[in-house]
Write a protein that holds these residues in place. Structure first.
Motif, PDB file in Angstrom:
ATOM      1  N   UNK A 249       0.807  -1.226   0.000  1.00 28.29           N
ATOM      2  CA  UNK A 249       0.000   0.000   0.000  1.00 28.29           C
ATOM      3  C   UNK A 249       0.834   1.267   0.000  1.00 28.29           C
ATOM      4  N   UNK A 250       2.091   1.182   0.489  1.00 29.40           N
ATOM      5  CA  UNK A 250       2.949   2.357   0.524  1.00 29.40           C
ATOM      6  C   UNK A 250       3.328   2.834  -0.874  1.00 29.40           C
ATOM      7  N   UNK A 251       3.189   1.950  -1.880  1.00 30.63           N
ATOM      8  CA  UNK A 251       3.563   2.316  -3.242  1.00 30.63           C
ATOM      9  C   UNK A 251       2.447   3.060  -3.970  1.00 30.63           C
ATOM     10  N   UNK A 252       1.292   3.216  -3.353  1.00 26.72           N
ATOM     11  CA  UNK A 252       0.217   3.958  -3.984  1.00 26.72           C
ATOM     12  C   UNK A 252       0.515   5.456  -3.938  1.00 26.72           C
ATOM     13  N   UNK A 253       0.100   6.203  -4.940  1.00 30.10           N
ATOM     14  CA  UNK A 253       0.362   7.654  -4.936  1.00 30.10           C
ATOM     15  C   UNK A 253      -0.276   8.338  -3.724  1.00 30.10           C
ATOM     16  N   UNK A 254       0.452   9.268  -3.131  1.00 25.48           N
ATOM     17  CA  UNK A 254      -0.080  10.030  -2.000  1.00 25.48           C
ATOM     18  C   UNK A 254      -0.820  11.277  -2.477  1.00 25.48           C
ATOM     19  N   UNK A 255      -0.546  11.703  -3.707  1.00 26.86           N
ATOM     20  CA  UNK A 255      -1.206  12.882  -4.272  1.00 26.86           C
ATOM     21  C   UNK A 255      -1.407  12.675  -5.762  1.00 26.86           C
ATOM     22  N   UNK A 256      -2.422  13.330  -6.293  1.00 30.35           N
ATOM     23  CA  UNK A 256      -2.635  13.357  -7.730  1.00 30.35           C
ATOM     24  C   UNK A 256      -2.765  14.809  -8.174  1.00 30.35           C
ATOM     25  N   UNK A 257      -1.932  15.189  -9.126  1.00 34.55           N
ATOM     26  CA  UNK A 257      -2.029  16.504  -9.761  1.00 34.55           C
ATOM     27  C   UNK A 257      -2.613  16.321 -11.152  1.00 34.55           C
ATOM     28  N   UNK A 258      -3.256  17.342 -11.668  1.00 36.01           N
ATOM     29  CA  UNK A 258      -3.837  17.285 -13.014  1.00 36.01           C
ATOM     30  C   UNK A 258      -3.462  18.551 -13.758  1.00 36.01           C
ATOM     31  N   UNK A 259      -2.958  18.391 -14.986  1.00 35.41           N
ATOM     32  CA  UNK A 259      -2.671  19.530 -15.848  1.00 35.41           C
ATOM     33  C   UNK A 259      -3.533  19.397 -17.101  1.00 35.41           C
ATOM     34  N   UNK A 260      -4.272  20.437 -17.397  1.00 31.78           N
ATOM     35  CA  UNK A 260      -5.212  20.408 -18.515  1.00 31.78           C
ATOM     36  C   UNK A 260      -5.169  21.747 -19.237  1.00 31.78           C
ATOM     37  N   UNK A 261      -5.847  21.775 -20.404  1.00 30.61           N
ATOM     38  CA  UNK A 261      -5.894  22.998 -21.204  1.00 30.61           C
ATOM     39  C   UNK A 261      -7.189  23.020 -22.003  1.00 30.61           C
ATOM     40  N   UNK A 262      -7.756  24.226 -22.126  1.00 33.60           N
ATOM     41  CA  UNK A 262      -8.969  24.387 -22.929  1.00 33.60           C
ATOM     42  C   UNK A 262      -8.654  24.571 -24.403  1.00 33.60           C
TER      43      UNK A 262
END
Length: 500
Positions: A133-146
């Motif tokens: 379970x320690x290998x799961x991401x602790x955060x998720x960022x998202x980069x997007x564009x219109x």
């Protein structure tokens, strides 16, 4: 001579012991990693297999069956299961709990390497991972564009953004959600091929022959030496269109024919099999995985700080935002632990003052809390534990227990002082008389909590840190009650009439 007599006779040693426990406990607390769960490797190894375009039946007969036969002879296997899809498969191997999962993972890799000679040559290398379970991401960022296409976002993430986060101390890996590799596509026109009497194989052979950069050696003269480089790879789609098709059906072509004459070359993306969206818009997700044993709260704060630093330099038509942060739970747990420590100290001091009627006695009891709890941090640090749900649970329960022995010893010393016995002698008699009772009470508490550390199964691995943490805290509270508490009572305990 008992421990209490030794500490009363050598107060400087006792004060230094207390100061060392508090000082090194604070240092250990600053170095202990913070995570949601303990670092527990499940006895499971996963093998991901990819063979592009292969039907499930072919994957089963040519790949999965070979892998399963290769790993079945490994010692300690409990169960093997497989799931197969178009072009990919996953083999899951479950081992016995007493099997070292690192050794098991290495054994699986070795058996797969031995089986490579009978596996299809054009399939991708097998990916072997263990479950934690320690290998799961602790955060998720998202980069997007219109405004920008997905290809431009992918290029920006791969060339600029990803490295900004992998360089942060404590970040182990970056998982890219919705990421698709860039792909140069050649859209062949069948009519143009027929007109020039060419086939698709002629185009494929031309790419393999003409698009490549090979070592060209060097040119040497009597005075100089020059490295030679043949620019064989086309840097752009336009240059790729100008590659020659040198042969037709294996025979030379006497007039130049370019790929651009029979096909359209596009700098695009590979087949999109997975997507990632943020607020309904296509995006690329960046999953932040921390290094094992590191402080996930500290890593998350550094990531958030880096996000704020990068926002001014990100193109105006792109948006970078945090979409998931699991460290808030861990941070809230630590804050709750600190609040519980303070609250318990206040309540304990009030109760002691109400029943003992002495502020010096109250202070004596209060000093038992940081000594025992901070001393526990030292053991937790050297055992490689982290501040997680289970260790914090143990410390929270221990806060109400660590003062029991000190109160027991103190009350007995106060009783002797009220009988008119001199301060040092009262501390000696009171501590010596209550030693066995305090020891029996502590052993009874440890006998309740320590067996939790010997639970079997996956649940037992999680509760191991809980059992050890609370047992260490209770044991240190006994040490504090039999050494430090009598010493403090012999020096500044004041007893008056109980007016409360």
């Amino acid at each position: 001579m008992s421990l209490s007599d030794l500490s009363i006779k050598n107060p400087v040693f006792a004060w230094m012991l207390m100061g060392a426990l508090i000082l090194f406990g604070i240092i250990s607390y600053g170095r202990i990693g913070v995570s949601q769960l303990p670092d527990v490797d499940f006895p499971v190894v996963s093998i991901n297999l990819t063979w592009e375009g292969a039907a499930p039946e072919v994957m089963e007969s040519d790949v999965v069956d070979v892998i399963e036969d290769a790993v079945m002879s490994i010692d300690g296997i409990k169960d093997v299961s497989s799931s197969i899809r178009q072009g990919s498969a996953n083999v899951t191997i479950e081992f016995d709990l007493d099997k070292d999962i690192d050794i098991a993972t290495q054994d699986v890799r070795t058996r797969i390497d031995q089986a490579k000679r009978v596996l299809p040559k054009d399939m991708d290398p097998a990916v072997v991972t263990k479950v934690n379970p320690e290998d799961h991401p602790i955060m998720f960022l998202a980069i997007s564009s219109d405004e920008r296409p997905l290809r431009d976002i992918i290029a920006y993430v791969q060339d600029h953004l990803k490295d900004q986060f992998t360089s942060i101390k404590g970040v182990g890996d970056i998982f890219l959600g919705g990421y698709v590799d860039r792909n140069l596509r050649i859209w062949v026109d069948a009519k143009k091929l027929d007109a020039l009497q060419l086939t698709v194989d002629d185009v494929i052979n031309a790419v393999a022959q003409e698009h490549g950069e090979v070592p060209a050696g060097r040119i040497e003269t009597s005075t100089n030496e020059y490295n030679v480089r043949v620019m064989g790879e086309a840097p752009t789609a336009k240059d790729f269109s100008n590659l020659l098709i040198p042969k037709r059906g294996g025979h030379p072509i006497h007039r130049p024919i370019y790929i651009g004459e029979v096909a359209t070359v596009e700098d695009g993306l590979a087949d999109i099999r997975r997507i990632s969206r943020s607020n309904g818009k296509p995006c690329i997700g960046l999953g932040i995985r921390k290094q094992r044993g590191s402080n996930e709260v500290e890593v998350a704060h550094k990531v958030l700080k880096r996000v704020e630093e990068l926002k001014p330099s990100i193109p105006k038509d792109m948006t970078l935002a945090v979409r998931y942060d699991r460290t808030k739970f861990s941070e809230d747990s630590i804050n709750e632990l600190i609040f519980t420590l303070i609250l318990s100290a206040i309540v304990t001091s009030l109760v002691c003052w109400i029943f003992l009627g002495s502020w010096s006695a109250t202070l004596n009891i209060l000093l038992a809390i940081p000594t025992s709890v901070l001393g526990t941090f030292i053991v937790v640090y050297f055992l490689g534990f982290t501040l997680n749900t289970f260790t914090v649970l143990g410390l929270s329960l221990a806060i109400g227990i660590v003062v029991d022995d000190a109160i027991m010893v103190l009350e007995n010393i106060v009783r002797y002082r009220e009988h008119g016995i001199e301060q040092i002698e009262a501390a000696r008699r009171g501590a010596r008389q209550i030693t066995f009772a305090a020891l029996a009470a502590t052993i009874a508490l440890i006998a309740i909590f320590l067996p939790v550390a010997f639970m079997t199964g996956i649940i037992g691995k999680f509760f191991f840190q809980f059992g050890v943490t609370i047992s260490v805290a209770v044991a240190l509270s006994l040490l504090e009650a039999l050494t430090l508490a009598p010493m403090r009572c012999s020096q500044f305990l004041k007893v008056g009439d109980r007016i409360t």
